[in-house]
Enzyme design. Structure first.
Site, PDB file in Angstrom:
ATOM      1  N   GLU A  66      12.576  39.229  32.146  1.00  0.00           N
ATOM      2  CA  GLU A  66      11.170  38.854  32.340  1.00  0.00           C
ATOM      3  C   GLU A  66      11.007  37.613  33.222  1.00  0.00           C
ATOM      4  O   GLU A  66      11.883  36.752  33.248  1.00  0.00           O
ATOM      5  CB  GLU A  66      10.527  38.602  30.975  1.00  0.00           C
ATOM      6  CG  GLU A  66      10.496  39.873  30.139  1.00  0.00           C
ATOM      7  CD  GLU A  66       9.914  39.675  28.744  1.00  0.00           C
ATOM      8  OE1 GLU A  66       9.166  40.545  28.305  1.00  0.00           O
ATOM      9  OE2 GLU A  66      10.222  38.662  28.097  1.00  0.00           O
ATOM     10  N   HIS A  83      15.058  17.716  23.688  1.00  0.00           N
ATOM     11  CA  HIS A  83      14.612  18.226  22.387  1.00  0.00           C
ATOM     12  C   HIS A  83      14.954  17.371  21.173  1.00  0.00           C
ATOM     13  O   HIS A  83      14.366  17.550  20.113  1.00  0.00           O
ATOM     14  CB  HIS A  83      15.119  19.659  22.126  1.00  0.00           C
ATOM     15  CG  HIS A  83      14.762  20.644  23.181  1.00  0.00           C
ATOM     16  ND1 HIS A  83      13.677  20.487  23.993  1.00  0.00           N
ATOM     17  CD2 HIS A  83      15.354  21.812  23.553  1.00  0.00           C
ATOM     18  CE1 HIS A  83      13.608  21.509  24.845  1.00  0.00           C
ATOM     19  NE2 HIS A  83      14.614  22.323  24.600  1.00  0.00           N
ATOM     20  N   CYS A 131       7.638  29.300  26.607  1.00  0.00           N
ATOM     21  CA  CYS A 131       9.029  28.877  26.582  1.00  0.00           C
ATOM     22  C   CYS A 131       9.820  29.458  25.415  1.00  0.00           C
ATOM     23  O   CYS A 131       9.364  29.423  24.283  1.00  0.00           O
ATOM     24  CB  CYS A 131       9.058  27.373  26.413  1.00  0.00           C
ATOM     25  SG  CYS A 131       9.356  26.581  27.923  1.00  0.00           S
TER      26      CYS A 131
END
Ligand code: SF4
Length: 375
Positions: free
Chosen positions: A101, A241, A358
């Site tokens: 994708e 993160h 995301c």
């Protein structure tokens, strides 16, 4: 998936080169006189041609030669989903039957005309994939669930952009930004990604300067160094993160090989454009990394790096063990950093309703009835 069609396509494509995988100089070397390269590039990147027989200003012999040795349509658009916010998710199928994708994000851009009036125009970002699947195995990511299938070739990366531009009627001269943030870890496919950056930037082609291309990595430290050595001029984004190795290793298992210090050491050596900053992606997860304690640690960690922090609120998916934090928490975190001089934004979550955000892209097992089916 109709294996007979895939097999037939594979046999056809094996003997043919993907024309989108050639730099301008490579085409100049291959075809004479040299100006043929310019003509071919114009057909591919200005007229978005997918068939050499359309290239009517080329001599018939050359068209036949191209037809026999090259392929100008290596990806099929299998499905397009459109979000309420106008983002579009594309499901592509490769010649050998893999699907992956890519996402087109549409934002409004503010422009001021000569009379000081505020005009709005479309601003496009294409989020391209660099691999089918991924080896990194981030705990929050759907892409990795299907495992790793293969690297995408440079031509397949470039063609995502031409097909998406063509499908949306985006004029060739209209600027788009490219982010290597779709499926896969771009630095795990560095050769192909680096070549795609170059081809996308060709002045005779799409002319998307490296400054408009951002490579986002989960932090393969030695590859950040390699990328830097190539001096491509691309922007760098790091999926950080977490501010401590314990949590980061939980979220990104590769942190056990290359911890936060090693990643940031390589970032410090990376040649960043003086007008730009390194983007640190911070996936905010409720009760895991959303407190002001973490914000304080982040300030210390990024000291001395021209950085910008981009908070992404976790996008929940079925079966996920993490939760989305409140916008209020994210704002407090962002304000804390901004007031201390560290630029911090909260990323608009685009395409949530079509799972285009995301970490939500994945390979699909779909039944394909015929080539080019779009639905
Ligand atoms: S977030 Fe990116 S690097 Fe991590 S598993 Fe998913 S695709 Fe791979």
């Amino acid at each position: 998936m109709d294996r007979a069609i895939v097999k037939e396509n594979m046999q056809k494509s094996e003997s043919k080169h993907n024309i989108f995988g050639f730099t301008f100089a490579e085409l100049e070397q291959r075809f004479s006189p040299k100006f043929r390269a310019k003509q071919i590039y114009k057909w591919l990147y200005v007229y978005y041609a997918q068939d050499f027989l359309q290239m009517t200003d080329l001599p018939r012999d050359l068209r036949n030669e191209l037809e026999q040795g090259f392929c100008a349509k290596n990806l099929e658009i299998v499905r397009v989903e459109e979000s309420r916010d106008k983002s579009k998710k594309y499901l592509f199928r490769t010649q050998d039957g893999y699907t992956f994708e890519s996402v087109l994000l549409q934002m409004k851009e503010k422009q001021i005309d000569e009379d000081g009036r505020i005009l709005r125009s479309e601003k496009w970002t294409i989020c391209v994939s660099s691999q089918v699947g991924c080896k990194v195995g981030c705990a929050f990511c759907l892409t990795t669930k299907g495992g790793f299938q293969r690297n995408l070739e440079s031509g397949e990366i470039v063609e995502q952009v031409t097909q998406i531009k063509a499908h949306n009627g985006i004029a060739p001269q209209k600027r788009v930004n490219i982010v290597y943030m779709g499926m896969g870890e771009p630095l795990d496919n560095l050769e192909n990604v680096a070549k795609a950056v170059k081809i996308l930037g060709e002045l005779n082609g799409l002319s998307i300067s490296a400054r408009r291309q951002t490579i986002s990595t989960s932090g393969i430290a030695p590859k950040i160094y390699e990328l830097g050595k190539r001096n491509l001029g691309v922007q760098l984004a790091i999926s950080l993160h977490a501010v401590d190795d314990h949590l980061r290793s939980r979220l990104i298992p590769m942190n056990r090989n290359y911890n936060i210090t090693q990643v940031l050491d390589e970032v410090r050596r990376f040649p960043v454009d003086m007008r730009k900053k390194v983007m640190f992606e911070y996936l905010m997860i409720k009760d895991l990394n959303d407190s002001l304690q973490e914000a304080k640690k982040l300030l210390v960690l990024l000291e001395g790096i021209r950085s910008k922090v981009n908070i992404i609120l976790f996008n929940p998916h079925s079966g996920s063990r993490f939760h989305r934090p409140s916008l209020q928490k994210a704002r407090e975190f962002a304000d804390f950093l901004t007031h201390r001089g560290l630029l911090c934004t909260i990323r608009e979550s685009k395409g949530l309703d079509i799972s285009a955000a995301c970490g939500q892209l994945r390979e699909k097992n779909i039944q394909i009835v015929s080539c080019g089916t779009e639905g």
